[in-house]
Design a protein around this motif. Sequence first.
Motif, PDB file in Angstrom:
ATOM      1  N   MET A  48       0.824  -1.211   0.000  1.00 41.76           N
ATOM      2  CA  MET A  48       0.000   0.000   0.000  1.00 41.76           C
ATOM      3  C   MET A  48       0.856   1.257   0.000  1.00 41.76           C
ATOM      4  SD  MET A  48      -3.288  -0.579   2.401  1.00 41.76           S
ATOM      5  CE  MET A  48      -2.551  -1.306   3.830  1.00 41.76           C
ATOM      6  N   SER A  49       0.276   2.318  -0.531  1.00 37.02           N
ATOM      7  CA  SER A  49       0.964   3.607  -0.497  1.00 37.02           C
ATOM      8  C   SER A  49       0.781   4.242   0.880  1.00 37.02           C
ATOM      9  CB  SER A  49       0.390   4.529  -1.570  1.00 37.02           C
ATOM     10  OG  SER A  49      -0.943   4.875  -1.236  1.00 37.02           O
ATOM     11  N   VAL A  55      -5.219   6.836   5.309  1.00 41.94           N
ATOM     12  CA  VAL A  55      -6.681   6.860   5.193  1.00 41.94           C
ATOM     13  C   VAL A  55      -7.295   5.662   5.914  1.00 41.94           C
ATOM     14  CG1 VAL A  55      -8.574   6.611   3.534  1.00 41.94           C
ATOM     15  CG2 VAL A  55      -6.730   8.217   3.081  1.00 41.94           C
ATOM     16  N   GLU A  56      -6.715   4.489   5.764  1.00 48.16           N
ATOM     17  CA  GLU A  56      -7.264   3.309   6.422  1.00 48.16           C
ATOM     18  C   GLU A  56      -7.127   3.393   7.941  1.00 48.16           C
ATOM     19  OE1 GLU A  56      -6.139  -0.453   4.879  1.00 48.16           O
ATOM     20  OE2 GLU A  56      -6.937  -0.007   2.877  1.00 48.16           O
ATOM     21  N   ARG A  57      -6.031   3.917   8.419  1.00 50.36           N
ATOM     22  CA  ARG A  57      -5.871   4.080   9.872  1.00 50.36           C
ATOM     23  C   ARG A  57      -6.880   5.081  10.422  1.00 50.36           C
ATOM     24  NH1 ARG A  57       0.669   3.983  10.776  1.00 50.36           N
ATOM     25  NH2 ARG A  57       0.890   1.746  10.463  1.00 50.36           N
ATOM     26  N   THR A  61      -9.863   4.344  13.088  1.00 50.78           N
ATOM     27  CA  THR A  61     -10.021   5.149  14.299  1.00 50.78           C
ATOM     28  C   THR A  61     -11.441   5.692  14.402  1.00 50.78           C
ATOM     29  OG1 THR A  61      -7.695   5.757  14.221  1.00 50.78           O
ATOM     30  CG2 THR A  61      -9.132   7.140  15.560  1.00 50.78           C
ATOM     31  N   CYS A  62     -11.983   6.172  13.284  1.00 46.54           N
ATOM     32  CA  CYS A  62     -13.343   6.717  13.281  1.00 46.54           C
ATOM     33  C   CYS A  62     -14.369   5.645  13.621  1.00 46.54           C
ATOM     34  CB  CYS A  62     -13.669   7.345  11.929  1.00 46.54           C
ATOM     35  SG  CYS A  62     -12.766   8.871  11.628  1.00 46.54           S
TER      36      CYS A  62
END
Length: 101
Positions: A48-49, A55-57, A61-62
């Motif tokens: 992954m970039s 964005v995934e982290r 978290t959200c």
Amino acid sequence: HAYNEQCADKQDVLVMYTSTSVDLFAAVLTIQAAWRSYRSRRAAFNNMSAARIAVERRAATCVSRWWKGVLFRHRMYFLAGLRQYLWSINSRTLYMRRDAW
């Protein structure tokens, strides 16, 4: 190996396990599953970039915060309802179900 070769031709072999060996086997399976999961996540992570990882982290978290908020609100609604119910009891006698004690 000798045991397997000796029992290979027998049809009715009953293998018995002790609770200790079952616990050990379960522990081994848990460790193997955790290792395989970690290895696959690591392989996916390496492909992954940096922006996608961020964005995934952030998304994780959200979702985590939202879920913790849902659980907290449910707990507060329950406690508020319990408080209201307890304050509505006017009797000095406590009734309990027979199987509760």
